[in-house]
Design a protein around this motif. Structure first.
Motif, PDB file in Angstrom:
ATOM      1  N   PRO A 108       0.850  -1.192   0.000  1.00 33.83           N
ATOM      2  CA  PRO A 108       0.000   0.000   0.000  1.00 33.83           C
ATOM      3  C   PRO A 108       0.888   1.245   0.000  1.00 33.83           C
ATOM      4  CG  PRO A 108      -0.702  -1.556   1.688  1.00 33.83           C
ATOM      5  CD  PRO A 108       0.598  -2.083   1.145  1.00 33.83           C
ATOM      6  N   GLY A 109       0.497   2.263  -0.773  1.00 33.41           N
ATOM      7  CA  GLY A 109       1.304   3.485  -0.863  1.00 33.41           C
ATOM      8  C   GLY A 109       2.228   3.493  -2.067  1.00 33.41           C
ATOM      9  N   ASP A 110       2.517   2.298  -2.633  1.00 34.59           N
ATOM     10  CA  ASP A 110       3.363   2.261  -3.837  1.00 34.59           C
ATOM     11  C   ASP A 110       2.666   2.970  -4.995  1.00 34.59           C
ATOM     12  OD1 ASP A 110       5.242   0.728  -2.537  1.00 34.59           O
ATOM     13  OD2 ASP A 110       4.789  -1.151  -3.601  1.00 34.59           O
ATOM     14  N   ASP A 111       3.472   3.556  -5.875  1.00 35.77           N
ATOM     15  CA  ASP A 111       2.945   4.068  -7.137  1.00 35.77           C
ATOM     16  C   ASP A 111       2.860   2.931  -8.140  1.00 35.77           C
ATOM     17  OD1 ASP A 111       2.590   6.825  -6.581  1.00 35.77           O
ATOM     18  OD2 ASP A 111       4.776   7.105  -6.650  1.00 35.77           O
ATOM     19  N   LEU A 112       1.909   3.088  -9.078  1.00 39.34           N
ATOM     20  CA  LEU A 112       1.739   2.102 -10.148  1.00 39.34           C
ATOM     21  C   LEU A 112       2.222   2.726 -11.453  1.00 39.34           C
ATOM     22  CD1 LEU A 112      -1.837   0.554 -10.046  1.00 39.34           C
ATOM     23  CD2 LEU A 112       0.344  -0.691 -10.077  1.00 39.34           C
ATOM     24  N   TYR A 113       2.914   1.933 -12.255  1.00 37.13           N
ATOM     25  CA  TYR A 113       3.451   2.422 -13.524  1.00 37.13           C
ATOM     26  C   TYR A 113       3.104   1.451 -14.656  1.00 37.13           C
ATOM     27  CZ  TYR A 113       6.609   5.241 -10.596  1.00 37.13           C
ATOM     28  OH  TYR A 113       7.147   6.112  -9.676  1.00 37.13           O
ATOM     29  N   ALA A 114       3.091   1.997 -15.883  1.00 36.59           N
ATOM     30  CA  ALA A 114       2.976   1.149 -17.073  1.00 36.59           C
ATOM     31  C   ALA A 114       4.034   1.586 -18.076  1.00 36.59           C
ATOM     32  CB  ALA A 114       1.594   1.282 -17.702  1.00 36.59           C
ATOM     33  N   SER A 115       4.604   0.618 -18.803  1.00 40.25           N
ATOM     34  CA  SER A 115       5.572   0.951 -19.852  1.00 40.25           C
ATOM     35  C   SER A 115       4.841   1.193 -21.171  1.00 40.25           C
ATOM     36  CB  SER A 115       6.582  -0.190 -20.016  1.00 40.25           C
ATOM     37  OG  SER A 115       5.948  -1.348 -20.521  1.00 40.25           O
ATOM     38  N   GLN A 139       3.835  -7.292 -33.875  1.00 41.87           N
ATOM     39  CA  GLN A 139       5.254  -7.293 -33.531  1.00 41.87           C
ATOM     40  C   GLN A 139       5.537  -6.606 -32.206  1.00 41.87           C
ATOM     41  OE1 GLN A 139       6.826  -6.214 -37.730  1.00 41.87           O
ATOM     42  NE2 GLN A 139       7.893  -8.016 -36.956  1.00 41.87           N
ATOM     43  N   PRO A 140       4.922  -7.087 -31.138  1.00 45.48           N
ATOM     44  CA  PRO A 140       5.166  -6.469 -29.835  1.00 45.48           C
ATOM     45  C   PRO A 140       6.644  -6.579 -29.457  1.00 45.48           C
ATOM     46  CG  PRO A 140       4.084  -8.610 -29.578  1.00 45.48           C
ATOM     47  CD  PRO A 140       4.077  -8.293 -31.052  1.00 45.48           C
ATOM     48  N   GLN A 141       7.146  -5.559 -28.754  1.00 47.55           N
ATOM     49  CA  GLN A 141       8.544  -5.548 -28.300  1.00 47.55           C
ATOM     50  C   GLN A 141       8.583  -5.895 -26.820  1.00 47.55           C
ATOM     51  OE1 GLN A 141      11.050  -5.235 -30.431  1.00 47.55           O
ATOM     52  NE2 GLN A 141       9.516  -4.978 -32.058  1.00 47.55           N
ATOM     53  N   PRO A 142       9.052  -7.083 -26.471  1.00 49.89           N
ATOM     54  CA  PRO A 142       9.083  -7.458 -25.053  1.00 49.89           C
ATOM     55  C   PRO A 142      10.036  -6.535 -24.289  1.00 49.89           C
ATOM     56  CG  PRO A 142      10.320  -9.041 -26.376  1.00 49.89           C
ATOM     57  CD  PRO A 142       9.647  -8.121 -27.344  1.00 49.89           C
ATOM     58  N   ARG A 143       9.637  -6.123 -23.075  1.00 47.98           N
ATOM     59  CA  ARG A 143      10.395  -5.105 -22.328  1.00 47.98           C
ATOM     60  C   ARG A 143      11.480  -5.742 -21.469  1.00 47.98           C
ATOM     61  NH1 ARG A 143       9.209  -1.281 -25.761  1.00 47.98           N
ATOM     62  NH2 ARG A 143       7.025  -0.592 -25.703  1.00 47.98           N
ATOM     63  N   VAL A 144      12.338  -6.503 -22.132  1.00 45.84           N
ATOM     64  CA  VAL A 144      13.345  -7.323 -21.464  1.00 45.84           C
ATOM     65  C   VAL A 144      14.364  -6.472 -20.692  1.00 45.84           C
ATOM     66  CG1 VAL A 144      15.233  -8.940 -21.914  1.00 45.84           C
ATOM     67  CG2 VAL A 144      13.045  -9.219 -23.096  1.00 45.84           C
ATOM     68  N   ALA A 145      14.858  -5.407 -21.302  1.00 40.62           N
ATOM     69  CA  ALA A 145      15.861  -4.564 -20.629  1.00 40.62           C
ATOM     70  C   ALA A 145      15.224  -3.847 -19.439  1.00 40.62           C
ATOM     71  CB  ALA A 145      16.442  -3.548 -21.612  1.00 40.62           C
ATOM     72  N   LEU A 146      14.013  -3.350 -19.634  1.00 42.63           N
ATOM     73  CA  LEU A 146      13.334  -2.651 -18.532  1.00 42.63           C
ATOM     74  C   LEU A 146      13.126  -3.580 -17.338  1.00 42.63           C
ATOM     75  CD1 LEU A 146      11.889  -0.118 -17.448  1.00 42.63           C
ATOM     76  CD2 LEU A 146       9.767  -1.012 -18.467  1.00 42.63           C
ATOM     77  N   GLY A 147      12.652  -4.782 -17.587  1.00 42.71           N
ATOM     78  CA  GLY A 147      12.411  -5.735 -16.498  1.00 42.71           C
ATOM     79  C   GLY A 147      13.663  -5.939 -15.653  1.00 42.71           C
ATOM     80  N   VAL A 180      13.026   4.794 -10.887  1.00 44.03           N
ATOM     81  CA  VAL A 180      12.175   4.269 -11.960  1.00 44.03           C
ATOM     82  C   VAL A 180      12.483   5.009 -13.259  1.00 44.03           C
ATOM     83  CG1 VAL A 180       9.793   4.104 -12.808  1.00 44.03           C
ATOM     84  CG2 VAL A 180      10.320   3.458 -10.433  1.00 44.03           C
ATOM     85  N   ALA A 181      12.586   6.330 -13.168  1.00 49.66           N
ATOM     86  CA  ALA A 181      12.864   7.137 -14.369  1.00 49.66           C
ATOM     87  C   ALA A 181      14.221   6.766 -14.969  1.00 49.66           C
ATOM     88  CB  ALA A 181      12.817   8.629 -14.033  1.00 49.66           C
ATOM     89  N   ARG A 182      15.218   6.530 -14.102  1.00 43.05           N
ATOM     90  CA  ARG A 182      16.551   6.148 -14.594  1.00 43.05           C
ATOM     91  C   ARG A 182      16.512   4.768 -15.259  1.00 43.05           C
ATOM     92  NH1 ARG A 182      18.961   8.837 -10.557  1.00 43.05           N
ATOM     93  NH2 ARG A 182      18.518   7.155  -9.079  1.00 43.05           N
ATOM     94  N   ALA A 183      15.785   3.838 -14.632  1.00 45.15           N
ATOM     95  CA  ALA A 183      15.672   2.484 -15.212  1.00 45.15           C
ATOM     96  C   ALA A 183      15.012   2.563 -16.586  1.00 45.15           C
ATOM     97  CB  ALA A 183      14.861   1.581 -14.281  1.00 45.15           C
ATOM     98  N   ALA A 184      13.977   3.403 -16.690  1.00 43.91           N
ATOM     99  CA  ALA A 184      13.245   3.528 -17.954  1.00 43.91           C
ATOM    100  C   ALA A 184      14.137   4.141 -19.027  1.00 43.91           C
ATOM    101  CB  ALA A 184      11.987   4.373 -17.753  1.00 43.91           C
ATOM    102  N   SER A 185      14.844   5.208 -18.695  1.00 44.10           N
ATOM    103  CA  SER A 185      15.646   5.838 -19.744  1.00 44.10           C
ATOM    104  C   SER A 185      16.837   4.955 -20.101  1.00 44.10           C
ATOM    105  CB  SER A 185      16.049   7.273 -19.376  1.00 44.10           C
ATOM    106  OG  SER A 185      17.022   7.244 -18.367  1.00 44.10           O
ATOM    107  N   GLY A 186      17.384   4.235 -19.115  1.00 40.66           N
ATOM    108  CA  GLY A 186      18.465   3.291 -19.426  1.00 40.66           C
ATOM    109  C   GLY A 186      18.007   2.201 -20.382  1.00 40.66           C
ATOM    110  N   ALA A 187      16.745   1.786 -20.250  1.00 39.83           N
ATOM    111  CA  ALA A 187      16.204   0.721 -21.105  1.00 39.83           C
ATOM    112  C   ALA A 187      15.631   1.294 -22.404  1.00 39.83           C
ATOM    113  CB  ALA A 187      15.127  -0.054 -20.348  1.00 39.83           C
TER     114      ALA A 187
END
Ligand code: ADP
Ligand code: MG
Length: 319
Positions: free
Chosen positions: A148-155, A188-196, A274-281
């Motif tokens: 509880p209290g966590d933020d939810l995100y979608a790629s 042709q979906p792109q699996p979010r392997v690097a983000l995961g 989260v933002a760093r992980a996303a931009s890195g991926a």
């Protein structure tokens, strides 16, 4: 003369392996995880008429068959190692096999995921892939870790694959360029392997969206025993999606399916991580809501007003 079983395995599905100790050709494949790592294993089956249309180009089918499996590894934060392919097909069709293998192996190479074995038989067209990945022991992203209290995100963006399906079904019409964009998302979906993998140690829970956001998020809520408030106007939508009527945008983003994006939770203090992980991926990530202690899922619009939840999610035995 058409190829026999072993000739077609040799021609289309036998490649040298680097990571595995032994690939296609013996009774078993052999590989070991690196020290300190554990295996992540997942299977997904694709049945003609159920998961894909008979009109899909073989190359795109090959891509998608592996992509949906890699998406499961991504959702656990695992790095792909290898996969097996069990293939039933009505007859040996080399045009199909050549395109299928090309699409499949191109995505496999992109993710350094080796084809290490499988099975081939005559029968109705049916594809089953099992993928193997690895991750540090105890660091898998699970459905059960949300707080509880966590933020939810979608790629990425949501709903495009469903919109493409409706165009194919004839219930929606868009111009040619828009259709190509939607169709690309579906085929042709792109699996979010690097983000995961970059979310390990940051996300508290994760799932990949295959049956629709509401249904898949529901799995996180039940397994983690939390509730959520989802901001429907914050759901990430493509430029094409934004041209569709508002009611369809809501339906497709909330309950579309076949998105293969990651939905995950993370503590509010880790927004910068989260933002760093996303931009890195190299993947866009959007905050879409918050978890709380009140069981169930509440939908609100941009003004915080309640939105009715009349959407279902996909269930193979109920639809
Ligand atoms: P077995 O009869 O011992 O199960 P098979 O004769 O079915 O083995 O397969 C021979 C070899 O080819 C095995 O190494 C198997 O993993 C591999 N193989 C069979 N079909 C495929 C396929 N579609 N893709 C990759 N490898 C395959
Ligand atoms: Mg066999």
């Amino acid at each position: 003369m058409s190829l026999g079983e072993f000739d077609l395995i040799a021609k289309y599905f036998t490649r040298s392996v680097k990571r595995a100790a032994l690939g296609v050709g013996d009774d078993c494949a052999l590989f070991a995880t690196s020290p300190g790592m554990q295996l992540a294993v997942s299977s997904d089956m694709l049945v003609e008429g159920r998961h894909f249309l008979s009109t899909v180009a073989p190359e795109r089918l090959g891509h998608k068959a592996l992509a949906v499996n890699l998406s499961d590894l991504a959702a656990c934060g695992a790095r792909p190692i290898g996969f097996t392919l069990a293939l039933a097909m009505p007859r040996v069709d080399e045009r199909f096999l050549e395109g299928f293998a090309r699409g499949l192996l191109a995505l496999a190479d992109e993710h350094e995921c080796e084809l290490i074995g499988g099975d081939t038989t005559q029968g109705p067209l049916n594809l089953c892939i099992t993928v193997f990945g690895e991750l540090p022991v105890g660091q898998a992203l699970l459905r059960s870790g949300a707080q509880p209290g966590d933020d939810l995100y979608a790629s990425g963006t949501l709903g495009d694959a469903r919109a493409a399906l409706e165009v194919f079904r004839g219930t929606l019409s868009v111009d040619g360029a828009a259709f190509e964009t939607l169709r690309h998302a579906m085929e042709q979906p792109q699996p979010r392997v690097a983000l995961g993998q970059s979310l390990r140690g940051i996300a508290t829970s994760a799932i990949d969206v295959s049956d629709g956001l509401l249904g898949d998020l529901g799995h996180i809520l039940r397994r983690s025993r939390v509730g959520a408030t989802l901001e429907v106007d914050a759901l990430p939508r493509s430029a094409v999606m934004r041209t569709l009527p508002a009611a369809l945008q809501r339906e497709f983003t909330l309950a579309g399916g076949d998105d293969y994006e990651l939905v995950f939770s993370a503590p509010p203090g880790s927004a910068a991580d989260v933002a760093r992980a996303a931009s890195g991926a190299g993947v866009q990530v959007s905050r879409i809501g918050r978890l709380d202690t009140e069981p169930g899922l509440r939908l609100v619009d941009a003004n915080g007003a309640a939105v009715a939840n009349g959407f279902g999610s996909f269930d193979h035995f109920k639809s």
